[in-house]
Design a protein around this motif. Structure first.
Motif, mmCIF file in Angstrom:
data_model
loop_
_atom_site.group_PDB
_atom_site.id
_atom_site.type_symbol
_atom_site.label_atom_id
_atom_site.label_comp_id
_atom_site.label_asym_id
_atom_site.label_seq_id
_atom_site.Cartn_x
_atom_site.Cartn_y
_atom_site.Cartn_z
ATOM 1 N N LYS A 1 0.871 -1.133 -0.046
ATOM 2 C CA LYS A 1 -0.061 0.042 0.019
ATOM 3 C C LYS A 1 0.812 1.235 -0.002
ATOM 4 N N ASN A 2 2.027 0.970 0.275
ATOM 5 C CA ASN A 2 3.185 2.143 0.559
ATOM 6 C C ASN A 2 3.839 2.589 -0.814
ATOM 7 N N SER A 3 3.534 1.576 -1.827
ATOM 8 C CA SER A 3 4.022 1.768 -3.078
ATOM 9 C C SER A 3 3.352 2.233 -4.080
ATOM 10 N N THR A 4 3.941 3.039 -5.069
ATOM 11 C CA THR A 4 3.159 3.654 -6.318
ATOM 12 C C THR A 4 3.378 2.738 -7.435
ATOM 13 N N HIS A 5 4.263 1.829 -7.410
ATOM 14 C CA HIS A 5 4.638 0.752 -8.606
ATOM 15 C C HIS A 5 3.030 0.322 -8.924
ATOM 16 N N PRO A 6 3.084 -0.023 -10.389
ATOM 17 C CA PRO A 6 1.969 -0.614 -10.832
ATOM 18 C C PRO A 6 1.971 -2.285 -10.079
ATOM 19 N N VAL A 7 2.633 -2.727 -10.149
ATOM 20 C CA VAL A 7 2.961 -4.243 -9.310
ATOM 21 C C VAL A 7 2.382 -4.469 -8.220
ATOM 22 N N GLY A 8 2.806 -3.137 -7.310
ATOM 23 C CA GLY A 8 2.310 -3.151 -5.805
ATOM 24 C C GLY A 8 0.765 -2.781 -5.924
ATOM 25 N N LYS A 9 0.372 -2.067 -6.739
ATOM 26 C CA LYS A 9 -0.973 -1.730 -6.844
ATOM 27 C C LYS A 9 -2.025 -2.844 -7.156
ATOM 28 N N ALA A 10 -1.277 -3.914 -8.133
ATOM 29 C CA ALA A 10 -1.847 -4.911 -8.407
ATOM 30 C C ALA A 10 -2.282 -5.960 -7.258
ATOM 31 N N VAL A 11 -1.176 -6.029 -6.275
ATOM 32 C CA VAL A 11 -1.347 -6.702 -5.235
ATOM 33 C C VAL A 11 -2.435 -6.233 -4.205
ATOM 34 N N VAL A 12 -2.527 -4.810 -4.093
ATOM 35 C CA VAL A 12 -3.431 -4.277 -3.175
ATOM 36 C C VAL A 12 -4.826 -4.351 -3.815
ATOM 37 N N GLU A 13 -4.972 -4.162 -5.037
ATOM 38 C CA GLU A 13 -6.293 -4.385 -5.641
ATOM 39 C C GLU A 13 -6.877 -5.697 -5.403
ATOM 40 N N PHE A 14 -5.870 -6.691 -5.716
ATOM 41 C CA PHE A 14 -6.221 -8.097 -5.598
ATOM 42 C C PHE A 14 -6.725 -8.424 -4.110
ATOM 43 N N ALA A 15 -6.016 -7.978 -3.221
ATOM 44 C CA ALA A 15 -6.117 -8.268 -1.666
ATOM 45 C C ALA A 15 -7.703 -7.744 -1.209
ATOM 46 N N GLY A 16 -8.003 -6.305 -1.702
ATOM 47 C CA GLY A 16 -9.265 -5.917 -1.468
ATOM 48 C C GLY A 16 -9.542 -5.755 0.024
ATOM 49 N N ASP A 17 -10.505 -6.275 0.483
ATOM 50 C CA ASP A 17 -11.225 -6.200 2.012
ATOM 51 C C ASP A 17 -10.350 -7.242 2.813
ATOM 52 N N LYS A 18 -9.436 -8.001 2.348
ATOM 53 C CA LYS A 18 -8.607 -8.919 2.982
ATOM 54 C C LYS A 18 -7.506 -8.285 3.804
ATOM 55 N N ILE A 19 -6.975 -7.051 3.655
ATOM 56 C CA ILE A 19 -5.962 -6.105 4.241
ATOM 57 C C ILE A 19 -6.722 -5.862 5.448
ATOM 58 N N GLY A 20 -8.102 -5.592 5.730
ATOM 59 C CA GLY A 20 -8.618 -5.217 6.905
ATOM 60 C C GLY A 20 -8.166 -4.046 7.731
ATOM 61 N N ASN A 21 -7.598 -4.197 9.049
ATOM 62 C CA ASN A 21 -6.942 -3.120 9.710
ATOM 63 C C ASN A 21 -5.586 -3.619 9.845
ATOM 64 N N THR A 22 -4.887 -4.365 9.277
ATOM 65 C CA THR A 22 -3.541 -4.457 8.997
ATOM 66 C C THR A 22 -2.785 -3.414 8.473
ATOM 67 N N VAL A 23 -1.807 -2.935 9.274
ATOM 68 C CA VAL A 23 -0.948 -1.560 8.947
ATOM 69 C C VAL A 23 0.244 -1.963 8.930
ATOM 70 N N SER A 24 1.174 -1.350 8.158
ATOM 71 C CA SER A 24 2.684 -1.596 8.218
ATOM 72 C C SER A 24 3.352 -0.224 8.569
ATOM 73 N N SER A 25 4.423 -0.669 9.212
ATOM 74 C CA SER A 25 5.496 0.571 9.792
ATOM 75 C C SER A 25 6.686 0.430 9.235
ATOM 76 N N ASP A 26 7.660 1.656 9.483
ATOM 77 C CA ASP A 26 9.190 1.449 8.999
ATOM 78 C C ASP A 26 9.295 1.049 7.769
ATOM 79 N N VAL A 27 8.311 1.555 6.850
ATOM 80 C CA VAL A 27 8.498 0.872 5.342
ATOM 81 C C VAL A 27 9.518 1.886 4.894
ATOM 82 N N GLU A 28 10.253 0.952 4.089
ATOM 83 C CA GLU A 28 11.476 1.662 3.213
ATOM 84 C C GLU A 28 11.600 0.839 1.817
ATOM 85 N N GLU A 29 11.618 1.944 0.864
ATOM 86 C CA GLU A 29 11.624 1.571 -0.327
ATOM 87 C C GLU A 29 13.095 1.290 -0.886
ATOM 88 N N ILE A 30 13.395 0.173 -1.400
ATOM 89 C CA ILE A 30 14.731 -0.007 -1.677
ATOM 90 C C ILE A 30 14.873 -0.082 -3.065
#
Length: 667
Positions: free
Chosen positions: A404-433
């Motif tokens: 969810k922290n990425s703007t890359h089309p691949v990342g967006k595809a994963v987020v779109e596929f997950a849909g409501d499965k993400i729920g309240n799951t949050v991430s922290s200390d995210v770093e783009e390499i």
């Protein structure tokens, strides 16, 4: 070949400045000072237009007087008495040439002796001195008529560009307290909801919150076919709503919209001179004093070599020499040609950030392209999920929370596929390499998600058979252990293959650089017929490949859309950004922006540059050849003032008509 004038433009709100810059673009730097200083405001396009007869009544009256004098003399064989002829011709002369004389006087006061205004003033006053009143008037009248046509052509060319400045709506309907309120777009804040009725233009970038709607995107892309958007998709300012009342959540301020940036690019483009324009401006500054002294030598020199030297005869030849040597055909038609080229490209959804880049595109022999978002749609879909030591739902939930922290089309595809499965799951200390993927903490666990290079970097083992996957994959590691991978596929754009084929027809080498796996890159390259393809590249790897090509002496255009492409775009001779899906950094760094993301527009951009350069050089050759011939004839006493002015005005008009032709061509 060195890259010229590569700047990154910051978003600014300056519509008035844009109009002013366009208005003075013809008068400040091209050596053809026709701004408001001459009383006619020839270069301006911001003021209200008046009918031509009101704008130039003095010139039309002068032309009428000249016509009567010519009919009397050549039609009826009647010549006015000398003093009466002088008086009538002087009136006609002042009506036609007052502004030219005034400009010549102002230039002389500034110490600027060698310019076209002084040149024409000397030539015409000299004609009066030797008693050729009618010819002196004719030179000034036809010169002024030529200027009139030239300025009208420049004004029309600028007006076609200025029309782009007028496509932003002045008002927008915003929903406040459940009630519609009409306000200026600059007064709308991020997150507010605007309402767009059928037939209205979208004023601000945003996310469609209505179920669906169709839009005409011609203002941004040059393509008028309807584009259907669905809930959650991006809608851009400048699009026209076609079929139903739509509500849009604002995601960018008025000054930060893509349309505002496009308008800045067009405004900046008119101010950036091509090498040809700069050369002609420098040439005119050297050329004009040379012809002054040659004309003077033509008048004075024969005194020492010719028997029966008659001053008035040689003065007349010098005046003919001055008239035909006027460089205005070059100085006006060249910028007009580049205005036309920029306008031609913009109507086809291609934005050149300056006339200099039109020239650069004519020399391109190698086109280097990114894969995702350039040759492929960048619209990825999850195909399959393989989990290890974790169930598939948890794998997709954890991965999507990180992506969810990425703007890359691949990342967006994963987020779109997950849909409501993400729920309240949050991430922290995210770093783009860069070139690898993402790292972060999800559910208190360290998570890595990206390509195989990411796992290799952290020395995490994974099943070797994964490397045989042809499609794009996202590999996931949790607490430094391989947890599975997600397979994702992209589609090749419909016009990618014809675009590559057309580049080959122009003898242009095609190269594809990608951070994706070599197997995926090879598959796409084979399908499209690309000459060379390199995968598994980090951003610095792309830079190195482009540097190697430049060391081979190749002239390179790089086409990309991602943030990681910005360094390569800046390095190439011509940086081309895909403007629809492209990142702001890449668009601002690029020299050329393709608004509809179609690879076929790469070829169209090259053709626009070649058309413009061809017509510009046609005008240069035409003007120089005709002037050289008539200069020789004038010096030899064969051509008279009538022929000189007709040749000068005729060449200027032909050059202008040829330049205007660019705007009506197809690419």
């Amino acid at each position: 070949m060195e890259k010229t004038d590569k700047t990154i433009t910051a978003p600014k709100a300056k519509q008035t400045l844009q109009e002013n810059a366009l208005a003075k673009g013809h008068s400040e730097n091209d050596g053809h000072d026709h701004g408001s200083e001459d009383g006619h405001d020839h270069g301006g396009i911001a003021r209200k237009e008046r009918p031509a007869w009101q704008e130039h009544w003095d010139l039309l009256l002068s032309l009428a007087i000249l016509a009567v004098l010519l009919v009397l003399e050549y039609g009826f064989g009647y010549k006015l008495p000398n003093m009466l002829a002088l008086a009538v011709n002087a009136i006609a002369y002042l009506l036609a040439g007052w502004n030219v004389l005034r400009m010549a006087f102002r230039r002389l006061k500034r110490g600027d002796v060698f310019n076209e205004f002084v040149l024409m003033s000397v030539a015409t006053l000299g004609a009066f001195y030797i008693g050729e009143y009618t010819e002196g008037v004719a030179v000034m009248v036809f010169y002024s008529i030529g200027e009139w046509f030239q300025d009208s052509a420049v004004r029309r060319a600028k007006a076609s560009i200025k029309a782009l400045l007028d496509i932003r709506p002045d008002e927008v309907t915003v929903m406040r307290d459940a009630k519609p309120e009409v306000v200026n777009p600059s007064k709308v804040s991020l997150g507010e909801i605007i309402q767009v009725k059928p037939g209205e233009k979208v004023a601000l970038d945003g996310e469609l919150i209505s179920k669906q709607s169709s839009f005409n995107t011609a203002a941004l892309t040059g393509e008028s076919r309807p584009d259907t958007k669905y809930k959650g998709e991006q809608v851009l300012a400048g699009m026209i709503n076609l079929n139903t009342v739509s509500e849009i959540k604002v995601t960018a301020l008025f000054t930060d919209s893509k349309l505002s940036k496009i308008l800045e690019m067009v405004q900046d483009a008119t101010a950036r001179k091509s090498q040809t324009q700069l050369f002609i401006s420098r040439f005119a500054k050297v050329y004009t004093p040379i012809v002054f002294f040659l004309a003077l030598a033509l008048v004075v020199g024969p005194y020492f070599f010719v028997e029966n030297y008659i001053f008035n005869e040689w003065l007349y030849r010098g005046l003919v020499f001055l008239v035909i040597s006027c460089p205005c055909a070059l100085v006006v038609s060249i910028p007009l040609g580049y205005f036309g080229g920029i306008g031609l490209a913009s109507r086809n959804g291609i934005l050149f950030k300056g006339g200099n880049f039109l020239d650069v595109m004519t020399k391109i022999d190698t086109v280097v392209m990114d894969k995702t978002g350039t040759l492929t749609k960048g619209v990825f879909k999850v195909q399959k999920i393989r989990a290890e030591g974790i169930n598939e739902n948890d794998l997709i939930r954890i991965t999507a929370a990180l992506e969810k922290n990425s703007t890359h089309p691949v990342g967006k595809a994963v987020v779109e596929f997950a849909g409501d499965k993400i729920g309240n799951t949050v991430s922290s200390d995210v770093e783009e390499i860069a070139g690898h993927g993402l790292s972060g903490v999800v559910d208190g666990k360290e998570v890595l998600a990206g390509n195989l290079k990411l796992l290799k970097r952290f020395k995490i083992t994974y099943p070797s058979e994964i490397e045989q996957e042809v499609d794009t994959i996202v590999v996931v590691a949790i607490d430094n252990n391989y947890a599975g991978h997600i397979t994702i596929a992209d589609e090749i754009k419909e016009d990618a293959e014809p675009a590559i084929r057309n580049m080959h027809s122009l003898n242009i080498k095609t190269v594809m650089l990608s951070g994706d796996k070599q197997s995926v890159v090879d598959k796409v390259a084979k399908e499209l017929g690309i000459d060379e393809a390199y995968g598994d590249l980090l951003p610095e790897g792309k830079v190195e490949k482009v540097k190697l090509l430049k060391e081979e002496g190749r002239h390179i255009a790089f086409v990309g859309d991602g943030v990681n492409d910005a360094p390569v775009v800046a390095l190439a001779d011509a940086g081309i950004a895909m403007g629809g899906l492209g990142s702001d950094a890449t668009i601002e760094t690029a020299d050329v922006v393709i608004q509809n993301d179609q690879p076929s527009k790469i070829v169209a951009a090259i053709r626009a540059g070649k058309i413009t350069r061809s017509i510009v050089w046609q005008n240069i050759i035409l003007a120089m050849v005709v002037k050289a011939i008539v200069l020789v004839l004038g010096a030899g006493g064969v051509a008279n003032l009538w022929e000189a002015v007709i040749a000068d005005v005729g060449v200027a008009l032909l050059a202008i008509l040829n330049a205007v032709r660019i705007q009506r061509m197809k690419i």
